[in-house]
Design an enzyme around this catalytic site. Structure first.
Site, PDB file in Angstrom:
ATOM      1  N   SER A 119      15.790   3.312  10.093  1.00  0.00           N
ATOM      2  CA  SER A 119      16.053   2.793   8.741  1.00  0.00           C
ATOM      3  C   SER A 119      15.464   3.736   7.693  1.00  0.00           C
ATOM      4  O   SER A 119      16.053   3.956   6.633  1.00  0.00           O
ATOM      5  CB  SER A 119      15.427   1.405   8.568  1.00  0.00           C
ATOM      6  OG  SER A 119      16.290   0.415   9.044  1.00  0.00           O
ATOM      7  N   LYS A 155       3.395  -1.862  11.848  1.00  0.00           N
ATOM      8  CA  LYS A 155       4.403  -1.069  12.563  1.00  0.00           C
ATOM      9  C   LYS A 155       4.706   0.229  11.808  1.00  0.00           C
ATOM     10  O   LYS A 155       4.685   1.315  12.373  1.00  0.00           O
ATOM     11  CB  LYS A 155       5.671  -1.933  12.658  1.00  0.00           C
ATOM     12  CG  LYS A 155       6.731  -1.421  13.557  1.00  0.00           C
ATOM     13  CD  LYS A 155       7.911  -2.391  13.602  1.00  0.00           C
ATOM     14  CE  LYS A 155       7.518  -3.764  14.131  1.00  0.00           C
ATOM     15  NZ  LYS A 155       8.680  -4.647  14.352  1.00  0.00           N
ATOM     16  N   HIS A 166       0.847  -1.208   0.000  1.00  0.00           N
ATOM     17  CA  HIS A 166       0.000   0.000   0.000  1.00  0.00           C
ATOM     18  C   HIS A 166       0.873   1.245   0.000  1.00  0.00           C
ATOM     19  O   HIS A 166       0.453   2.315  -0.423  1.00  0.00           O
ATOM     20  CB  HIS A 166      -0.973  -0.011   1.193  1.00  0.00           C
ATOM     21  CG  HIS A 166      -0.354   0.354   2.499  1.00  0.00           C
ATOM     22  ND1 HIS A 166      -0.481   1.595   3.065  1.00  0.00           N
ATOM     23  CD2 HIS A 166       0.430  -0.357   3.329  1.00  0.00           C
ATOM     24  CE1 HIS A 166       0.185   1.630   4.207  1.00  0.00           C
ATOM     25  NE2 HIS A 166       0.741   0.461   4.390  1.00  0.00           N
ATOM     26  N   LYS A 168       9.558  -9.013   5.072  1.00  0.00           N
ATOM     27  CA  LYS A 168      10.468  -9.688   6.005  1.00  0.00           C
ATOM     28  C   LYS A 168      11.187 -10.796   5.258  1.00  0.00           C
ATOM     29  O   LYS A 168      10.638 -11.371   4.312  1.00  0.00           O
ATOM     30  CB  LYS A 168       9.691 -10.293   7.178  1.00  0.00           C
ATOM     31  CG  LYS A 168      10.559 -10.545   8.402  1.00  0.00           C
ATOM     32  CD  LYS A 168      10.756  -9.277   9.201  1.00  0.00           C
ATOM     33  CE  LYS A 168      11.666  -9.471  10.385  1.00  0.00           C
ATOM     34  NZ  LYS A 168      11.668  -8.254  11.235  1.00  0.00           N
ATOM     35  N   LYS A 182       9.435  -3.016   3.480  1.00  0.00           N
ATOM     36  CA  LYS A 182      10.562  -2.847   4.397  1.00  0.00           C
ATOM     37  C   LYS A 182      10.478  -3.887   5.493  1.00  0.00           C
ATOM     38  O   LYS A 182       9.405  -4.140   6.043  1.00  0.00           O
ATOM     39  CB  LYS A 182      10.470  -1.448   5.023  1.00  0.00           C
ATOM     40  CG  LYS A 182      11.672  -1.062   5.821  1.00  0.00           C
ATOM     41  CD  LYS A 182      12.716  -0.416   4.945  1.00  0.00           C
ATOM     42  CE  LYS A 182      14.034  -0.213   5.651  1.00  0.00           C
ATOM     43  NZ  LYS A 182      14.825  -1.440   5.807  1.00  0.00           N
TER      44      LYS A 182
HETATM   45  P1  NAD Z   1      20.207 -10.500  18.142  1.00  0.00           P
HETATM   46  O1  NAD Z   1      20.552 -11.702  17.368  1.00  0.00           O
HETATM   47  O2  NAD Z   1      21.135  -9.330  18.121  1.00  0.00           O
HETATM   48  O3  NAD Z   1      19.990 -10.858  19.693  1.00  0.00           O
HETATM   49  C1  NAD Z   1      19.107 -11.809  20.183  1.00  0.00           C
HETATM   50  C2  NAD Z   1      19.686 -12.336  21.502  1.00  0.00           C
HETATM   51  O4  NAD Z   1      18.730 -13.187  22.128  1.00  0.00           O
HETATM   52  C3  NAD Z   1      20.970 -13.144  21.298  1.00  0.00           C
HETATM   53  O5  NAD Z   1      21.974 -12.642  22.150  1.00  0.00           O
HETATM   54  C4  NAD Z   1      20.535 -14.570  21.673  1.00  0.00           C
HETATM   55  O6  NAD Z   1      21.580 -15.334  22.230  1.00  0.00           O
HETATM   56  C5  NAD Z   1      19.440 -14.296  22.682  1.00  0.00           C
HETATM   57  N1  NAD Z   1      18.535 -15.423  22.897  1.00  0.00           N
HETATM   58  C6  NAD Z   1      18.147 -16.369  22.010  1.00  0.00           C
HETATM   59  N2  NAD Z   1      17.302 -17.254  22.592  1.00  0.00           N
HETATM   60  C7  NAD Z   1      17.171 -16.865  23.880  1.00  0.00           C
HETATM   61  C8  NAD Z   1      16.446 -17.381  24.993  1.00  0.00           C
HETATM   62  N3  NAD Z   1      15.680 -18.466  24.884  1.00  0.00           N
HETATM   63  N4  NAD Z   1      16.541 -16.732  26.171  1.00  0.00           N
HETATM   64  C9  NAD Z   1      17.303 -15.623  26.300  1.00  0.00           C
HETATM   65  N5  NAD Z   1      18.019 -15.096  25.272  1.00  0.00           N
HETATM   66  C10 NAD Z   1      17.950 -15.702  24.082  1.00  0.00           C
HETATM   67  O7  NAD Z   1      18.736 -10.093  17.640  1.00  0.00           O
HETATM   68  P2  NAD Z   1      18.018  -8.686  17.758  1.00  0.00           P
HETATM   69  O8  NAD Z   1      18.263  -7.938  16.507  1.00  0.00           O
HETATM   70  O9  NAD Z   1      18.352  -8.072  19.073  1.00  0.00           O
HETATM   71  O10 NAD Z   1      16.481  -9.139  17.730  1.00  0.00           O
HETATM   72  C11 NAD Z   1      15.803  -9.572  18.891  1.00  0.00           C
HETATM   73  C12 NAD Z   1      14.303  -9.448  18.672  1.00  0.00           C
HETATM   74  O11 NAD Z   1      13.994  -8.081  18.359  1.00  0.00           O
HETATM   75  C13 NAD Z   1      13.743 -10.280  17.518  1.00  0.00           C
HETATM   76  O12 NAD Z   1      12.432 -10.688  17.855  1.00  0.00           O
HETATM   77  C14 NAD Z   1      13.681  -9.281  16.375  1.00  0.00           C
HETATM   78  O13 NAD Z   1      12.715  -9.639  15.416  1.00  0.00           O
HETATM   79  C15 NAD Z   1      13.290  -8.037  17.132  1.00  0.00           C
HETATM   80  N6  NAD Z   1      13.607  -6.785  16.420  1.00  0.00           N
HETATM   81  C16 NAD Z   1      14.880  -6.474  16.049  1.00  0.00           C
HETATM   82  C17 NAD Z   1      15.138  -5.257  15.415  1.00  0.00           C
HETATM   83  C18 NAD Z   1      16.529  -4.797  15.057  1.00  0.00           C
HETATM   84  O14 NAD Z   1      16.680  -3.632  14.643  1.00  0.00           O
HETATM   85  N7  NAD Z   1      17.559  -5.597  15.216  1.00  0.00           N
HETATM   86  C19 NAD Z   1      14.070  -4.386  15.126  1.00  0.00           C
HETATM   87  C20 NAD Z   1      12.777  -4.738  15.523  1.00  0.00           C
HETATM   88  C21 NAD Z   1      12.566  -5.936  16.174  1.00  0.00           C
END
Ligand code: NAD
Length: 472
Positions: A363, A95, A66, A107, A71
């Site tokens: 972003s 979002k 839309h 995604k 993204k």
């Molecule tokens: P990341 O890979 O940097 O970090 C995730 C961390 O969670 C890792 O350190 C991992 O070891 C840990 N982890 C995994 N399983 C676990 C468990 N069972 N218990 C505790 N810790 C655990 O990833 P991220 O970029 O920080 O993303 C984390 C979440 O945030 C995801 O759901 C992602 O979709 C969401 N997110 C990320 C962004 C971004 O900009 N990176 C933006 C929006 C949403």
């Protein structure tokens, strides 16, 4: 810890349907808002370092066009599947709408555990994935723009840009094909910490609402709030750090190998370095190990921030959660069963689809920077500093008084790129928080904040579709 036959996309649809009845849109439009427009499932081979060939499964989903480009991040995780990528793409549509970022949702996911591959193998996988996206026109500054997510970061984004640029020689806006890049490759300052900072700004705004805090017998403001964070990755680390810097107490941190607690507060950087040096969060000298990594979720605290993965709080453990507020930094950390339990118990869930929008917001700023080919602040920083110096000189001359040095520095300072990015993000998160809260307050039948957020999102996407003229 998953509910049986759990579908993440099903959960998103369930939340959508719950909210749809509070909007004015009729069935067909709602169906179009909800539908995933395009799903690209691919398989390609890579040669491992040991010479064996392995087939890799990967996805890119475009939930909505839309607004274009689409993204959304790319995740590297062993559990990636189509249902999950569709759900995450749908969340991106909603979002972006909530935070007024003019993109549709997308995604991507590659079904690998990145810890089990060498850097060279990961580079080959990322470049091949990018080439597959190019072949099907699933990437480009005007069509679909990936970003980092779970298991990916600046390094992978640089590989994507390099592959895209190599296959589009002379394309002047090529840098806008992906965000979350290193600053030297067209990234924007502040993107790395953006999601965590957005989580902080969003929750801080809720903590500043006297009526909400009164409900929980808490004082307004972030200072002194007891926080538990799950996941010490990009989002979790920065969320925890911004809360600590603002005077909150980090009472527990959880990683996949275990969790630790200290009622007087854990120092986030000390824990981070301890994990870096020892390979584990456990046995931190100024903390106590908890028996299981999920125990942290059930500790006494004011705000619980799950920042790891989806589906970590479900119908089974939700009754034992003691937090007053839950800030969904991760995407989809609660199942719908958990949501219902928290609504019944009066616990406020600040929903993922806007709380972790800091990443996509910045972003968007990065993409704009790439299209404008100029760093934020470059044109006006020096002009503003000169003007501020002049104004201050006039004030001091007219009053005969000198401003103290610390204030002088603050007043004279012209905005750098990172100042403008933080300020744009703060404005975005504050506005979005109030928009959602007002929707919730103005309609007492809306059961929770997530539903209110969906209502805001559905109304914006619905308006966008209607104004596109698709629905006469
Ligand atoms: P990341 O890979 O940097 O970090 C995730 C961390 O969670 C890792 O350190 C991992 O070891 C840990 N982890 C995994 N399983 C676990 C468990 N069972 N218990 C505790 N810790 C655990 O990833 P991220 O970029 O920080 O993303 C984390 C979440 O945030 C995801 O759901 C992602 O979709 C969401 N997110 C990320 C962004 C971004 O900009 N990176 C933006 C929006 C949403």
């Amino acid at each position: 810890m998953s509910d049986k036959h759990y579908s993440f996309f099903g959960a998103v649809e369930k939340s959508f349907d719950k909210a749809a009845r509070f909007t004015k849109w009729e069935g067909g439009i709602l169906d179009q808002i909800k539908a995933c427009n395009a799903v690209y499932q691919m398989r390609f081979p890579i040669k491992r370092d040991d010479g064996n060939v392995e087939v890799i499964e990967a996805y890119r989903v475009q939930h909505s066009q839309h607004k274009t480009p689409c993204k959304g991040g790319i995740r590297f995780a062993a559990e990636v599947n189509q249902d999950e990528v569709m759900a995450l793409a749908a969340l991106m549509t909603y979002k972006c709408a909530i935070v007024n970022v003019p993109f549709g949702g997308g995604k991507g996911g590659i079904k690998i555990n990145p810890r089990k591959y060498s850097a060279y193998e990961l580079e080959k996988i990322t470049r091949r994935y990018t080439a597959e996206l190019i072949k099907k026109n699933f990437i480009g500054p005007g069509t679909d723009v990936p970003a980092p997510d779970y298991g990916t970061g600046e390094r992978e984004m640089a590989w994507i840009l390099d592959t895209y640029s190599a296959m589009h020689p002379g394309e002047i806006d090529a840098a806008g094909c992906v965000t979350g890049k290193p600053v030297s490759q067209g990234g924007v300052r502040g993107r790395r910490e953006a999601t965590g900072l957005g989580v902080f700004f969003g929750l801080r705004e809720v903590c500043n609402m006297p009526d909400i805090m009164k409900r929980f017998n808490l004082t307004t403001g972030v200072e002194g709030k007891r926080i538990v964070v799950q996941g010490l990755g990009n989002v979790g680390y920065h969320s925890a750090k911004f809360f600590q810097d603002a005077g909150a107490i980090i009472v527990a941190l959880a990683e996949y190998e275990g969790s630790i607690t200290n009622p007087d507060g854990l120092d986030v950087d000390e824990v981070f370095n301890h994990r870096k040096n020892t390979g584990s969060i456990l046995n931190f000298p100024k903390g106590t190990n908890l028996a299981k990594n999920t125990d942290a979720l059930e500790l006494e605290c004011d705000i619980l921030i799950p920042a790891a993965l989806e589906n970590v709080i479900d119908g089974e453990n939700a009754p034992r959660v003691k937090a007053k507020l839950i800030g969904e930094a991760a995407n989809g950390p609660l199942t719908p069963e958990a949501d219902e339990i928290f609504a019944r118990r009066g616990i406020i869930v600040v929903p993922d689809m806007y709380l972790n929008a800091g990443g996509v917001t910045v972003s968007y700023f990065e993409w704009l920077k790439n299209l404008s080919h100029v760093r934020y602040g470059r044109m006006e920083k020096r002009f503003n500093e000169n003007m501020n110096t002049h104004i201050l000189g006039q004030i001091e001359g007219l009053t005969g008084k000198k401003v103290i040095e610390k204030e002088r520095e603050y007043i004279l300072h012209g905005a750098d790129e990172v100042d403008l990015v933080y300020s744009g993000l703060e404005e975005t998160m504050i506005t979005a928080t109030h928009e959602i809260m007002n929707e919730w307050k103005n309609n007492p039948e809306i059961p929770d904040m997530r539903t209110a957020a969906y209502v805001v999102a559905i109304n914006k996407v619905g308006t966008s579709y209607a104004e596109l003229g698709i629905f006469p």
